[in-house]
Design a protein around this motif. Structure first.
Motif, PDB file in Angstrom:
ATOM      1  N   ALA A 182      -9.813  20.967  34.125  1.00 11.97           N
ATOM      2  CA  ALA A 182      -8.712  20.668  33.215  1.00 11.97           C
ATOM      3  C   ALA A 182      -7.663  19.850  33.955  1.00 11.97           C
ATOM      4  CB  ALA A 182      -8.103  21.955  32.683  1.00 11.97           C
ATOM      5  N   GLY A 183      -7.034  18.953  33.233  1.00 11.66           N
ATOM      6  CA  GLY A 183      -6.032  18.102  33.867  1.00 11.66           C
ATOM      7  C   GLY A 183      -4.709  18.790  34.088  1.00 11.66           C
ATOM      8  N   LEU A 184      -4.604  20.028  33.617  1.00  6.87           N
ATOM      9  CA  LEU A 184      -3.340  20.755  33.720  1.00  6.87           C
ATOM     10  C   LEU A 184      -3.643  22.249  33.774  1.00  6.87           C
ATOM     11  CD1 LEU A 184      -0.180  19.912  31.684  1.00  6.87           C
ATOM     12  CD2 LEU A 184      -0.967  22.251  31.775  1.00  6.87           C
ATOM     13  N   ALA A 185      -2.962  22.964  34.680  1.00  9.13           N
ATOM     14  CA  ALA A 185      -3.197  24.405  34.804  1.00  9.13           C
ATOM     15  C   ALA A 185      -1.955  25.083  35.371  1.00  9.13           C
ATOM     16  CB  ALA A 185      -4.395  24.678  35.713  1.00  9.13           C
ATOM     17  N   VAL A 186      -1.804  26.372  35.046  1.00 15.76           N
ATOM     18  CA  VAL A 186      -0.666  27.177  35.494  1.00 15.76           C
ATOM     19  C   VAL A 186      -1.169  28.286  36.408  1.00 15.76           C
ATOM     20  CG1 VAL A 186       1.179  28.747  34.763  1.00 15.76           C
ATOM     21  CG2 VAL A 186       0.663  26.703  33.411  1.00 15.76           C
ATOM     22  N   SER A 187      -0.442  28.523  37.503  1.00 18.76           N
ATOM     23  CA  SER A 187      -0.803  29.591  38.442  1.00 18.76           C
ATOM     24  C   SER A 187       0.456  30.219  39.023  1.00 18.76           C
ATOM     25  CB  SER A 187      -1.665  29.057  39.588  1.00 18.76           C
ATOM     26  OG  SER A 187      -2.980  28.796  39.171  1.00 18.76           O
ATOM     27  N   GLY A 196       8.519  31.785  39.691  1.00 16.87           N
ATOM     28  CA  GLY A 196       7.439  32.088  40.624  1.00 16.87           C
ATOM     29  C   GLY A 196       6.102  31.510  40.222  1.00 16.87           C
ATOM     30  N   GLU A 197       6.046  30.773  39.107  1.00 16.77           N
ATOM     31  CA  GLU A 197       4.798  30.151  38.664  1.00 16.77           C
ATOM     32  C   GLU A 197       4.932  28.625  38.697  1.00 16.77           C
ATOM     33  OE1 GLU A 197       2.966  33.527  35.691  1.00 16.77           O
ATOM     34  OE2 GLU A 197       4.250  31.966  34.814  1.00 16.77           O
ATOM     35  N   TYR A 198       3.787  27.973  38.810  1.00 19.32           N
ATOM     36  CA  TYR A 198       3.795  26.503  38.882  1.00 19.32           C
ATOM     37  C   TYR A 198       2.724  25.931  37.980  1.00 19.32           C
ATOM     38  CZ  TYR A 198      -0.320  26.802  41.977  1.00 19.32           C
ATOM     39  OH  TYR A 198      -1.579  27.044  42.500  1.00 19.32           O
ATOM     40  N   VAL A 199       2.903  24.664  37.650  1.00 23.55           N
ATOM     41  CA  VAL A 199       1.896  23.916  36.903  1.00 23.55           C
ATOM     42  C   VAL A 199       1.511  22.691  37.724  1.00 23.55           C
ATOM     43  CG1 VAL A 199       3.632  22.585  35.608  1.00 23.55           C
ATOM     44  CG2 VAL A 199       1.328  22.804  34.695  1.00 23.55           C
ATOM     45  N   ILE A 200       0.229  22.387  37.703  1.00 24.26           N
ATOM     46  CA  ILE A 200      -0.279  21.151  38.306  1.00 24.26           C
ATOM     47  C   ILE A 200      -0.806  20.275  37.173  1.00 24.26           C
ATOM     48  CG2 ILE A 200      -2.189  20.146  39.604  1.00 24.26           C
ATOM     49  CD1 ILE A 200      -1.899  22.109  41.708  1.00 24.26           C
ATOM     50  N   ALA A 201      -0.378  19.021  37.154  1.00 27.21           N
ATOM     51  CA  ALA A 201      -0.912  18.033  36.217  1.00 27.21           C
ATOM     52  C   ALA A 201      -1.515  16.905  37.038  1.00 27.21           C
ATOM     53  CB  ALA A 201       0.181  17.505  35.300  1.00 27.21           C
ATOM     54  N   SER A 202      -2.760  16.550  36.725  1.00 28.60           N
ATOM     55  CA  SER A 202      -3.474  15.577  37.545  1.00 28.60           C
ATOM     56  C   SER A 202      -3.620  14.212  36.876  1.00 28.60           C
ATOM     57  CB  SER A 202      -4.866  16.118  37.895  1.00 28.60           C
ATOM     58  OG  SER A 202      -5.586  16.427  36.712  1.00 28.60           O
ATOM     59  N   VAL A 203      -3.323  14.123  35.575  1.00 25.69           N
ATOM     60  CA  VAL A 203      -3.339  12.848  34.861  1.00 25.69           C
ATOM     61  C   VAL A 203      -2.137  12.831  33.918  1.00 25.69           C
ATOM     62  CG1 VAL A 203      -5.854  12.558  34.961  1.00 25.69           C
ATOM     63  CG2 VAL A 203      -4.831  13.737  33.022  1.00 25.69           C
ATOM     64  N   ASP A 204      -1.825  11.643  33.386  1.00 25.09           N
ATOM     65  CA  ASP A 204      -0.727  11.541  32.422  1.00 25.09           C
ATOM     66  C   ASP A 204      -1.146  12.209  31.115  1.00 25.09           C
ATOM     67  OD1 ASP A 204       0.912  10.206  34.161  1.00 25.09           O
ATOM     68  OD2 ASP A 204       0.318   8.219  33.472  1.00 25.09           O
ATOM     69  N   LEU A 205      -0.448  13.280  30.755  1.00 24.52           N
ATOM     70  CA  LEU A 205      -0.804  14.041  29.564  1.00 24.52           C
ATOM     71  C   LEU A 205       0.382  14.126  28.616  1.00 24.52           C
ATOM     72  CD1 LEU A 205      -2.753  16.962  31.287  1.00 24.52           C
ATOM     73  CD2 LEU A 205      -3.731  15.091  29.950  1.00 24.52           C
ATOM     74  N   PRO A 206       0.194  13.758  27.342  1.00 23.71           N
ATOM     75  CA  PRO A 206       1.283  13.875  26.364  1.00 23.71           C
ATOM     76  C   PRO A 206       1.436  15.325  25.918  1.00 23.71           C
ATOM     77  CG  PRO A 206      -0.681  12.994  25.306  1.00 23.71           C
ATOM     78  CD  PRO A 206      -1.031  13.173  26.764  1.00 23.71           C
ATOM     79  N   GLN A 255     -12.573  15.347  27.354  1.00 26.30           N
ATOM     80  CA  GLN A 255     -12.122  16.531  26.611  1.00 26.30           C
ATOM     81  C   GLN A 255     -11.728  17.654  27.560  1.00 26.30           C
ATOM     82  OE1 GLN A 255     -12.258  16.701  23.030  1.00 26.30           O
ATOM     83  NE2 GLN A 255     -11.167  18.643  23.140  1.00 26.30           N
ATOM     84  N   ALA A 256     -12.498  17.838  28.633  1.00 21.83           N
ATOM     85  CA  ALA A 256     -12.191  18.899  29.597  1.00 21.83           C
ATOM     86  C   ALA A 256     -10.857  18.654  30.296  1.00 21.83           C
ATOM     87  CB  ALA A 256     -13.315  19.004  30.635  1.00 21.83           C
ATOM     88  N   VAL A 257     -10.572  17.401  30.612  1.00 19.39           N
ATOM     89  CA  VAL A 257      -9.354  17.069  31.353  1.00 19.39           C
ATOM     90  C   VAL A 257      -8.124  17.076  30.459  1.00 19.39           C
ATOM     91  CG1 VAL A 257      -8.175  15.244  32.644  1.00 19.39           C
ATOM     92  CG2 VAL A 257     -10.573  15.775  33.137  1.00 19.39           C
ATOM     93  N   THR A 258      -8.222  16.481  29.277  1.00 17.95           N
ATOM     94  CA  THR A 258      -7.035  16.249  28.441  1.00 17.95           C
ATOM     95  C   THR A 258      -6.899  17.195  27.255  1.00 17.95           C
ATOM     96  OG1 THR A 258      -8.137  14.670  26.969  1.00 17.95           O
ATOM     97  CG2 THR A 258      -7.189  13.786  29.007  1.00 17.95           C
TER      98      THR A 258
END
Length: 279
Positions: A124-129, A67-77, A225-228
């Motif tokens: 942030a380039g990645l977040a969970v909701s 029931g949760e998802y992650v969005i990634a907006s850039v290529d993140l290792p 730094q904020a994004v990655t």
């Protein structure tokens, strides 16, 4: 009920290569827990229907579950693993590649007053909701099309558009909104990220990459730094480490193909070892 139906659709249509007959849609299935594995989260929406997935980005640890998802907006290792999975109750997930042009198209059609006010700076380039009922319903209707292939060309683009709209009006609106705007701070950072990925083996000066991104050095550092969750140099090191692991996996006998500093060179053919007694 949407989550139950989603599990059934994912289990029925999962393939070993993750692909589906719908463009940009993938299905994930794991029948057992996995060890922490280096990977890259690209520009994607990933929704878990069953099981738990954990991943680390820099010094941050994330988990998302049914029931949760992650969005990634850039290529993140990242380093990722499934924590709960077995053949009787496999981990199941849905993935949709996010494309800036598709997001921009929905943004242009929307009334700006209907969208949450964006926060200043780069998100942030990645977040969970947690997925809303409306988002889950749209994902289920998209996957139902796999049972009626003739409907896919006409209906899949419409439902993908709806999914983007649900994300734009949800908790992570800021990420997706900047993702779809070509002159946003996130888009500037994304261009820098892509350049570093394409030239990971080359030394660079941060000032030069900031110039490529169209930002001052201080703004570039802050937004990168904020994004990655890492500095540009730390990001490059992570990409080098991932590439080194890939080289080792492909050529396990060629340890010399990787320099201790992390700088990579082209792998060379493995020469047969000559016994010391006959050298």
């Amino acid at each position: 009920m949407s989550l139950d139906e989603l599990r059934g659709l994912l289990a029925r249509h999962a393939r070993p290569d993750l692909s589906t007959d719908i463009d940009a849609v993938r299905i994930f299935r794991a029948d057992r827990p996995s060890p922490p594995t280096p990977t890259t989260y690209g520009q994607v929406l990933a929704l878990v229907a069953q099981g738990v997935k954990r991943f680390a980005l820099g010094d941050r640890l994330y988990e998302y579950r049914a029931g949760e998802y992650v969005i990634a907006s850039v290529d993140l290792p990242v380093t990722a693993q499934f924590l709960r999975a077995d053949p009787r109750e496999p981990a199941l997930g849905f993935g949709l590649d996010l494309r800036p042009a598709a997001v921009a198209e929905v943004l242009l059609a929307a009334d700006a007053g209907d969208l949450p006010e964006p926060a200043p700076g780069a998100p942030a380039g990645l977040a969970v909701s947690t997925a809303s009922a409306e988002l889950l319903d749209a994902v289920v209707r998209l996957l139902r099309l796999l049972d009626s292939p003739r409907d896919i060309p006409v209906l899949a683009p419409l439902i993908k558009r709806e999914i983007i709209w649900r994300l734009l009006t949800g908790e992570q609106s800021g990420i997706l909104r900047q993702f779809g705007l070509p002159d946003s701070n996130l888009s500037h950072v994304a261009r820098a990220v892509q350049w570093i990925r394409d030239h990971y083996a080359l030394p660079f000066r941060v000032e030069e990459v900031a110039q490529r991104a169209g930002m001052s050095v201080s703004a570039f550092h802050r937004n990168f730094q904020a994004v990655t969750s890492m500095s540009p140099i730390q990001y490059q090191k992570q990409i080098r480490l991932q590439q080194a692991r890939l080289l080792l996996a492909a050529n396990p006998g060629d340890i010399a193909g990787i320099k201790p500093s992390g700088r990579l060179r082209e792998p060379r053919p493995v020469q047969p070892r000559v016994p010391q007694a006959v050298r």
